[in-house]
Design a protein around this motif. Structure first.
Motif, short mmCIF file in Angstrom:
data_model
loop_
_atom_site.label_atom_id
_atom_site.label_comp_id
_atom_site.label_asym_id
_atom_site.label_seq_id
_atom_site.Cartn_x
_atom_site.Cartn_y
_atom_site.Cartn_z
N THR A 31 0.76 -1.25 -0.06
CA THR A 31 0.01 0.13 -0.03
C THR A 31 0.93 1.29 -0.06
N SER A 32 1.80 1.31 0.75
CA SER A 32 2.60 2.44 1.10
C SER A 32 3.58 2.64 -0.33
N GLN A 33 3.86 1.53 -0.97
CA GLN A 33 4.67 1.70 -2.02
C GLN A 33 3.80 2.09 -3.17
N LEU A 34 2.69 1.69 -3.20
CA LEU A 34 1.67 2.14 -4.59
C LEU A 34 1.44 3.67 -4.34
N ILE A 35 1.07 4.06 -3.11
CA ILE A 35 0.86 5.42 -2.91
C ILE A 35 2.15 6.55 -3.48
N ALA A 36 3.19 5.90 -3.23
CA ALA A 36 4.69 6.41 -3.43
C ALA A 36 4.72 6.47 -5.02
N ALA A 37 4.13 5.43 -5.65
CA ALA A 37 4.16 5.24 -7.02
C ALA A 37 3.21 6.28 -7.87
N ALA A 38 1.98 6.43 -7.13
CA ALA A 38 1.17 7.23 -7.83
C ALA A 38 1.72 8.76 -7.78
N LYS A 39 2.42 9.01 -6.76
CA LYS A 39 3.01 10.17 -6.61
C LYS A 39 4.11 10.42 -7.78
N ASN A 40 4.86 9.39 -7.74
CA ASN A 40 6.19 9.68 -8.71
C ASN A 40 5.98 9.33 -10.13
N LEU A 41 4.99 8.50 -10.59
CA LEU A 41 4.85 8.12 -12.19
C LEU A 41 4.46 9.31 -12.64
N PRO A 42 4.96 9.56 -14.15
CA PRO A 42 4.50 10.41 -14.92
C PRO A 42 3.26 10.41 -15.41
N ASN A 43 2.32 9.54 -15.34
CA ASN A 43 1.22 9.25 -15.81
C ASN A 43 0.13 10.04 -14.98
N LYS A 44 -0.84 10.58 -15.75
CA LYS A 44 -1.76 11.44 -15.02
C LYS A 44 -2.95 10.45 -14.88
N GLN A 45 -3.36 9.36 -15.27
CA GLN A 45 -4.17 8.52 -15.29
C GLN A 45 -3.56 7.45 -14.53
N LEU A 46 -4.17 6.60 -13.43
CA LEU A 46 -3.79 5.57 -12.72
C LEU A 46 -5.12 4.56 -12.34
N ILE A 47 -4.76 3.28 -12.93
CA ILE A 47 -5.75 2.25 -12.47
C ILE A 47 -5.31 1.42 -11.47
N VAL A 48 -6.05 1.48 -10.45
CA VAL A 48 -5.39 1.02 -9.23
C VAL A 48 -6.18 -0.44 -8.74
N MET B 77 -3.88 7.97 -1.39
CA MET B 77 -3.49 8.27 -2.96
C MET B 77 -3.50 9.73 -3.37
N GLN B 78 -4.87 10.16 -3.30
CA GLN B 78 -5.09 11.29 -3.82
C GLN B 78 -4.41 12.68 -3.25
N GLN B 79 -4.12 12.37 -1.94
CA GLN B 79 -3.31 13.47 -1.08
C GLN B 79 -1.85 13.55 -1.96
N ALA B 80 -1.55 12.46 -2.12
CA ALA B 80 -0.20 12.14 -2.83
C ALA B 80 -0.06 12.68 -4.06
N ALA B 81 -1.30 12.51 -5.08
CA ALA B 81 -1.29 12.80 -6.41
C ALA B 81 -2.46 13.58 -6.63
N PRO B 82 -2.56 14.76 -6.13
CA PRO B 82 -3.93 15.33 -6.15
C PRO B 82 -4.28 15.79 -7.67
N ASP B 83 -3.25 15.81 -8.46
CA ASP B 83 -3.42 16.31 -10.03
C ASP B 83 -3.87 15.05 -10.87
N LYS B 84 -4.07 13.92 -10.43
CA LYS B 84 -4.11 12.69 -11.08
C LYS B 84 -5.60 11.94 -10.85
N LEU B 85 -5.93 11.45 -11.93
CA LEU B 85 -7.25 10.71 -11.93
C LEU B 85 -7.20 9.29 -11.66
N LEU B 86 -7.76 8.90 -10.42
CA LEU B 86 -7.75 7.33 -9.87
C LEU B 86 -8.74 6.71 -10.29
N ILE B 87 -8.63 5.43 -10.92
CA ILE B 87 -9.62 4.66 -11.48
C ILE B 87 -9.51 3.15 -10.81
N GLU B 88 -10.75 2.88 -10.38
CA GLU B 88 -10.62 1.54 -9.72
C GLU B 88 -10.68 0.40 -10.66
#
Length: 349
Positions: A249-266, A276-287
């Protein structure tokens, strides 16, 4: 009756219903505000601190943050609870997390909003069966995932979380050790594949992660071709194989922040979206999808036991002092050995 009169009456009914709904929503919001205020007062009064998992509901994670508590994976929850000066720990998660807190902090009172919140991995690894299995392979080092009972931890040589499983198993393999792994078969297979370790793997799985479907994930990726896929290794291998990032979980949150992609399927419990949204507020998180065709929900990825934690039973446990975690001292003394190995582990250079 003319159509204009009918329309006026229909509008009146709609307005009346909407007003009722708004009143109920407002009342619920006021009640929740009062409940949160009471919990904050009780935390101070009881010298208590909240320790919440990423998979609990966002309002509980937010409350833990606001009151100086911890929102983390099970490894950091264990460390935080051990090191915090509060005399009472309120573990907002599932029962094995409360047991871990009590093993590491026997002098503290450890409460949980409900003791009924368990884990399919814990349930899938009963101590008697597991102990017999270990006895059949005495030459092997026993490594168990944190999602196990205190009794299973007491039978183990090592406890690991998904954030350090690879490093610990690689360390043991480099020393020539053969391993019994329990209980999650998907995480065990992933670790064995990545490290080349000689592992006997217990047959159990997380009911949330086991439901992610590779075919449905491929279909979703076709809709979001630029999205990165983030996968927890408790997922089936076919899902892990599609991942751009595999981790705890912590590694995926870090990845959400660090990956260049603006869309993330989680592909993990959707309650992680709060942090995760706190770490990457500018990204779209998709279930990531779970049920496949014909399922009753697009994604059912929320642990039913984590969902048993709520504001009301959190208030009640602080007020009444019930739902206390108890671990037999002989079990605790054995379990703390394997837990301390985890907490003091330093990966090989």
């Amino acid at each position: 009756m003319t159509s204009s009169v009918v329309n006026e009456e229909s509008q009146f009914v709609r307005d009346h219903l909407n007003a009722k709904i708004e009143a109920v929503v407002a009342a619920d919001a006021d009640e929740k505000t009062l409940l949160i205020t009471e919990i904050k007062q009780l935390l101070k009064q009881e010298d208590a601190v909240m320790v919440a998992h990423y998979y609990t509901d966002p309002e509980l994670q937010a409350l833990a943050e606001e009151t100086g508590g911890c929102v983390a994976d099970s490894l950091e929850m264990a460390r935080f609870g051990r090191d915090h000066p509060a005399s009472t720990l309120v573990v907002v998660g599932v029962k094995f997390m409360g047991e871990t807190a009590k093993i590491l902090s026997p002098e503290k009172r450890v409460l949980m909003p409900t003791l009924e919140a368990t884990c399919s991995l814990d349930l899938g690894c009963p101590i008697d069966e597991f102990s017999d299995y270990c006895d059949q392979h005495p030459e092997r080092t026993v490594v168990v995932y944190a999602n196990t009972s205190a009794a299973v931890k007491a039978r183990a040589d090592w406890v690991v979380t998904s954030s350090i499983a690879l490093q610990v198993v690689k360390h043991l393999t480099d020393q020539g050790e053969q391993i019994i792994w329990a209980p999650d078969k998907h995480l065990g297979n992933y670790v064995a594949k990545e490290t080349g370790a000689d592992m006997l793997i217990w047959d159990s799985a997380c009911i949330v992660h086991d439901e992610f479907k590779a075919k449905a994930l491929v279909d979703l990726k076709s809709v979001y071709p630029d999205a990165a896929i983030l996968v927890h290794p408790e997922s089936p291998q076919s899902v892990v194989d599609l991942a751009d990032e595999v981790g705890s979980t912590s590694q995926l949150i870090a990845a959400a922040k660090n990956l260049p992609n603006k869309q993330l399927i989680v592909a993990t419990d959707k309650a992680i979206f709060y942090k995760m949204q706190q770490a990457a507020p500018d990204k779209l998180l998709i279930e990531a999808p779970t049920g496949g065709n014909g399922a009753t929900c697009k994604s059912c990825a929320h642990c039913p036991w984590m969902a048993m934690n709520g504001l009301t039973n959190l208030r009640d446990v602080l007020k009444l002092g019930h739902q206390e975690i108890v671990v037999e001292e002989s079990v605790r003394l054995n379990a703390i050995k394997s837990l301390n190995r985890m907490l003091s582990f330093t990966p090989d250079k």
